[in-house]
Design a protein around this motif. Sequence first.
Motif, mmCIF file in Angstrom:
data_model
loop_
_atom_site.group_PDB
_atom_site.id
_atom_site.type_symbol
_atom_site.label_atom_id
_atom_site.label_comp_id
_atom_site.label_asym_id
_atom_site.label_seq_id
_atom_site.Cartn_x
_atom_site.Cartn_y
_atom_site.Cartn_z
ATOM 1 N N LEU A 317 0.841 -1.212 0.000
ATOM 2 C CA LEU A 317 0.000 0.000 0.000
ATOM 3 C C LEU A 317 0.870 1.253 0.000
ATOM 4 C CD1 LEU A 317 -2.703 -1.064 2.627
ATOM 5 C CD2 LEU A 317 -2.961 -0.960 0.134
ATOM 6 N N ASN A 335 -5.795 2.773 2.301
ATOM 7 C CA ASN A 335 -6.124 1.354 2.240
ATOM 8 C C ASN A 335 -6.964 1.060 0.996
ATOM 9 O OD1 ASN A 335 -6.369 -1.278 2.942
ATOM 10 N ND2 ASN A 335 -7.915 -0.939 4.541
ATOM 11 N N HIS A 336 -6.599 0.012 0.256
ATOM 12 C CA HIS A 336 -7.424 -0.422 -0.862
ATOM 13 C C HIS A 336 -7.143 -1.893 -1.114
ATOM 14 C CE1 HIS A 336 -3.833 -0.344 -3.391
ATOM 15 N NE2 HIS A 336 -3.579 0.862 -2.912
#
Lengths: 453, 275
Positions: A317, A335-336
């Motif tokens: 990230l 965040n992904h």
Amino acid sequence: MSLSEVIQTLTLQNYNTRLVVLSTTALGIAAGLVGSFLLLRKRSLMGDALSHATLPGIALAFGILTSLGLDGKSLPALLTGATISGVAGVLLMLAIQRTTRLRDDVAMGLVLSVFFGLGISLLTSVQNLPGASAAGLESFIYGKSASMVKGDFLLIITVAMVIVVAAAILFKEFTLLCFDDAFAGSQGWPTLLLDILLLGLVTAVTVIGLQAVGLILIIAFLIIPPTAARFWTNRLSRMLLLSAVLGALSGWFGATLSALLPKLPAGAVIVLVAAALFITSMLFAPARGILPRHLRHRKLRQKVHRQHVLRAAYEILEADAKDEQSDAANFHVANHPLSIEAVLRKRTWSPEQLRRTLRAEKALGHLELLPDRKILLSEAGFGEAARVTRNHRLWEAYLVTHADVAPSHVDRDADMVEHVLEADLVRELERVLRTNQSWIPIPPSPHELSAKQ
Amino acid sequence: MKSLIKTFSPQGDAMGPTLSDHPKEVPLAVHDLTVAYHRKPVLWDVDLDIPDGKLVGIVGPNGAGKSTLLKACLDLIPRTSGEVAIYGHPYKEQRHLVGYVPQRESVDWDFPVSALDVVAMGTYRKLGWFKRVGKQQKERALNALDQVGIAHLANRQISQLSGGQQQRVFLARALAQDAQLYFMDEPFAAVDAATEQAIVELLQTLNKQGKTCLVIHHDLATVARYFDWTVLLNMRVVAAGPTSDIFTPDNLEKTYGGQLNVLNQAVQALQEITK
């Protein structure tokens, strides 16, 4: 044997069984206490030499009594003989150690075998004396408790009580002797006298154990309960108490079982019961047992794996954020979802190992498994990942700045320690590294982050 | 040379000089001390007067008899010949004045006791036979642990301490003895930097309180910094005195170099005879 007889034996309703069981129990308590000190003094095998050295005394006492026309099987007389020759054996052993350069184990082996050989020869000779009925003398070798009478019982109980009281009174002195005899000597404690007192107590245990357990197996009573007790605790007072309890249990159950199975000598059964208690302790004792220790290690290993996954995810990230945001010094990690393949490439772990770890993390609510082999960190997982990464980098930075480790070598060293960093140690690292303020939120990695090929 | 001169001095009786020729009331006076293990001399004719209130380093190669010297002074091993006086009297009358730190490896650190238990052993002599460690002794032990900076580890089992912490426990035990003269056998061996610093500070504190410390030391690089008095030992005393005077390359060469050939040959010849 009928059921009622079994119950009678177990509940000690049988007079003879009661004498035997109570004697071996008292013996177990005394042996457990004295054996603990003997073990900590690293002289357990001296007890073995001592017990074997009692045999000539038994044979001689019998021979002398018989030739005088007295009862050759008077127990106090036989035990006196046993004591004298046992002590002689120990003194000879100490003399060999002090005057020659032979090692301790050699001195013990010599005394043990020579005295035992002498004892067997004497035993055979005295049995041929006119008027001698020596049948049963061999029972001192393997132990034969069934022949016990009330007088024997009282003798054993009394001596056992004296031993327990003596060990309790000398607790402090024996502890000092066993831990550090040189320091004890420098303070003026008579270490030789204390050693003699300890061996005196061992002699007493051996002698009262001869009839019930026999001279070959009495050593088990001195060694096994303390060794088993050591697995349960790191405190000496508890170890002594537990050793006495385990000795008592061995004596109780061993003697009861042997009463139920009359063909088996009590000594052998007692040793087997003690061994069962020992194996249980060795495997399951929470403090030092094998299984709990193994579980603790496994838990730590799993924690290490989980933290590695979180850090790998965080670093991916972080790299993405660096790529997307122009300000390289002051970027924001968002965040992904990320692909399992990317995580897999970060370290040398097998797909199966990674899958198991991901499942464990999912169970903790740290991440979700998405379709298309992707994962998404939860809020808690993201926070934990940031914390883990931060600890790792703090530790790395500390190693580089304060332990003179080259940045290229730091990653692997940091890897193991960061997982056991406690909160106060992290604070200490922060304090040490405060000179460089930019490191505090998440210090940058001191080495190039690369995906494992 | 010192002992030669004394042999011919008028104070010596017909049998040669005695302990009474040494200055009175020094913390430690050693006279003509010889110690042998299995007929092999380890210490040879050692003469020493340790002045009051000094930090004394005992330095010498492996097998020079440094530990043996301490143990012989503490009556832990028999002396072949010679005398030792602590503040002018035999050791057995002066035990209350002496604290002892044995080598760390001399004990089993897996022993089932806590740090506090070990330190409390320093109070056993005063406590005497049969009496149990009470509140007063525990307080003293805790206080000693605090002086070496690990009071927070008092209840920890000793096997769970680091090497440096174990060494501090041993030092604390000697502090609990509340002595005037301390014998320390390699307290700096294999300790971390923080512990080394803590020990140095402790030595300086003891020094300020007027106590005398005899410390066996291995690191030649720090001798001059840590100790104001030094004994160079290799079976015999090569030199003893203020560190600035005797810690010279020449003396070190004599202590560590191959210049003891004559003595070694004499020893070997003696062994041949006594075999």
